[in-house]
Design a protein around this motif. Structure first.
Motif, PDB file in Angstrom:
ATOM      1  N   LEU A 168      -1.868  -1.522   0.051  1.00 29.41           N
ATOM      2  CA  LEU A 168      -1.614  -0.840  -1.217  1.00 29.41           C
ATOM      3  C   LEU A 168      -1.662  -1.816  -2.389  1.00 29.41           C
ATOM      4  CD1 LEU A 168       1.287   1.577  -0.176  1.00 29.41           C
ATOM      5  CD2 LEU A 168      -1.171   2.016  -0.223  1.00 29.41           C
ATOM      6  N   GLY A 171      -5.139  -2.531  -3.275  1.00 27.86           N
ATOM      7  CA  GLY A 171      -5.715  -1.426  -4.029  1.00 27.86           C
ATOM      8  C   GLY A 171      -5.260  -1.421  -5.475  1.00 27.86           C
ATOM      9  N   ARG A 172      -4.002  -1.750  -5.718  1.00 19.90           N
ATOM     10  CA  ARG A 172      -3.503  -1.796  -7.094  1.00 19.90           C
ATOM     11  C   ARG A 172      -4.194  -2.901  -7.887  1.00 19.90           C
ATOM     12  NH1 ARG A 172       1.664  -1.143  -4.214  1.00 19.90           N
ATOM     13  NH2 ARG A 172       2.289   1.052  -4.390  1.00 19.90           N
ATOM     14  N   GLU A 178      -1.961   5.293  -8.214  1.00 22.75           N
ATOM     15  CA  GLU A 178      -1.078   5.629  -7.096  1.00 22.75           C
ATOM     16  C   GLU A 178      -1.564   6.888  -6.376  1.00 22.75           C
ATOM     17  OE1 GLU A 178       1.244   3.681  -5.972  1.00 22.75           O
ATOM     18  OE2 GLU A 178       0.905   2.245  -7.594  1.00 22.75           O
ATOM     19  N   LEU A 181      -4.438   5.858  -4.189  1.00 23.87           N
ATOM     20  CA  LEU A 181      -3.965   5.160  -2.993  1.00 23.87           C
ATOM     21  C   LEU A 181      -3.417   6.143  -1.966  1.00 23.87           C
ATOM     22  CD1 LEU A 181      -2.189   2.073  -4.600  1.00 23.87           C
ATOM     23  CD2 LEU A 181      -4.358   2.097  -3.370  1.00 23.87           C
TER      24      LEU A 181
END
Length: 277
Positions: A168, A171-172, A178, A181
Motif C-alpha cells: 500500500l 502504491g501511495r 486510497e 488501492l
C-alpha cells in the motif's frame, strides 16, 4: 485407547446420519404421488412418475407462483450477498489497514454484534423501515441484510493477513488514491476471503425466514421460505398440497448445492493463509 479414539468417529457418524436422514426423507417423499405419500412406507421410494407430476402441479399452482418465489429468493440472496460482501470488505479493510481513534471500540462493537442473535432484530428493523415506507417491498428485505458483522470480522482478519502495508505504501508513493488501492490491491488480495463471505451470506439470506415473514405481506414478494410456509399452512386444510411443499423444498435446495459446487474451487476454509504468490 482404541475405544477412546473411536468415540469421536462414532459421534461424527451419528451427526452425519442425523443430518442425512431428513434429506433422504425429502428426496424419497418427493418421488411419491399425493395418494402414495400417506399410503406407502416412509422410506420406500416410488418409481412411477410421481415426482414429475408433483413438479408440474407445483409449477401450475396459482399461476406458477412457486417460480416467482424462487426468483425472489435468488434475487434477495444474490444481490444481498454481493452487496454485503462489498460492505464487509470495505469495513474489514478499513479497520485492518488504517489507524484511527476508536478503532478498537468499533471492532469490539462489531464482535458484540456477531454474538447478537439476528432474530431479535427483526421487529426493530420492521418498525424502523415502516417509518420510511419500505415495508412490503424488496428493499425492506434487502437493506437489513447488507450489514454482516461476521463478514466484517472475517474480512478484517483476512485483510490483516493478506494485504501487506508495504504494498500500500508503494502504491501511495506512485500517487494511487486510497480508493484505487482498495479497489485494485485490497479486493484482489482478499478474493478467497470474499468468496467465503459471499457464500455464507448467500446461504444465510436464502434460508432467512423471520425477516421476510415480518417485512413482506404480498405473495408475489415472498422468498421460498415464506412461500413454502404459506403453502404448508394451506395444506392443513388440503392434504394434497403436502406433496407440493415437499417437492418445493427439494427444488429449493438445488441452487444452493449448485452454488457451493461452482465456488468450491475458489473457496478457502483457512482464511489466514496469504493470497500472495
Amino acid at each position: 485407547m482404541t475405544r477412546i479414539r473411536l468415540l469421536p468417529t462414532a459421534a461424527l457418524v451419528l451427526g452425519a446420519i442425523y443430518c442425512l436422514v431428513p434429506t433422504l426423507w425429502i428426496l424419497i417423499a418427493a418421488t411419491k404421488s399425493k395418494t402414495d405419500l400417506f399410503s406407502t412406507a416412509t422410506y420406500l421410494p416410488s418409481f412411477g412418475a410421481g415426482i414429475w407430476q408433483n413438479i408440474v402441479d407445483l409449477s401450475t399452482y396459482q399461476g406458477g407462483i412457486f417460480w416467482q418465489w424462487m426468483l425472489n429468493s435468488f434475487g434477495y440472496a444474490l444481490i444481498g450477498g454481493v452487496l454485503a460482501s462489498l460492505v464487509s470488505a470495505a469495513c474489514g479493510y478499513a479497520i485492518a489497514m488504517y489507524s484511527f481513534r476508536g478503532r478498537k471500540v468499533v471492532f469490539n462493537t462489531i464482535l458484540a454484534c456477531v454474538l447478537l442473535p439476528q432474530i431479535v432484530l427483526a421487529i426493530p428493523q420492521y418498525l424502523l423501515l415502516s417509518n420510511v415506507g419500505l415495508t412490503d417491498s424488496y428493499l425492506g428485505v434487502l437493506l437489513p441484510q447488507l450489514f454482516n458483522p461476521y463478514g466484517i470480522y472475517l474480512c478484517r482478519i483476512y485483510a490483516a493477513s493478506s494485504v501487506p502495508q508495504s504494498l500500500l505504501e508503494a502504491g501511495r508513493i506512485d500517487g494511487a488514491s486510497e480508493w484505487k488501492l482498495f479497489h485494485s490491491v485490497g479486493l484482489r488480495l482478499m478474493g478467497p476471503g470474499l468468496i467465503t463471505v459471499f457464500l455464507l451470506q448467500f446461504i444465510a439470506i436464502w434460508n432467512n425466514f423471520l425477516l421476510p415473514f415480518v417485512m413482506v405481506n404480498s405473495d408475489d414478494k415472498f422468498p421460498l421460505t415464506v412461500g413454502l410456509y404459506s403453502l404448508l399452512r394451506h395444506g392443513a386444510a388440503e392434504a394434497s398440497l403436502y406433496s407440493l411443499v415437499i417437492t418445493g423444498t427439494l427444488l429449493s435446495v438445488l441452487p444452493v448445492i449448485a452454488l457451493f459446487l461452482s465456488l468450491q474451487r475458489y473457496w478457502r476454509l483457512d482464511l489466514v493463509t496469504g493470497a500472495l504468490k
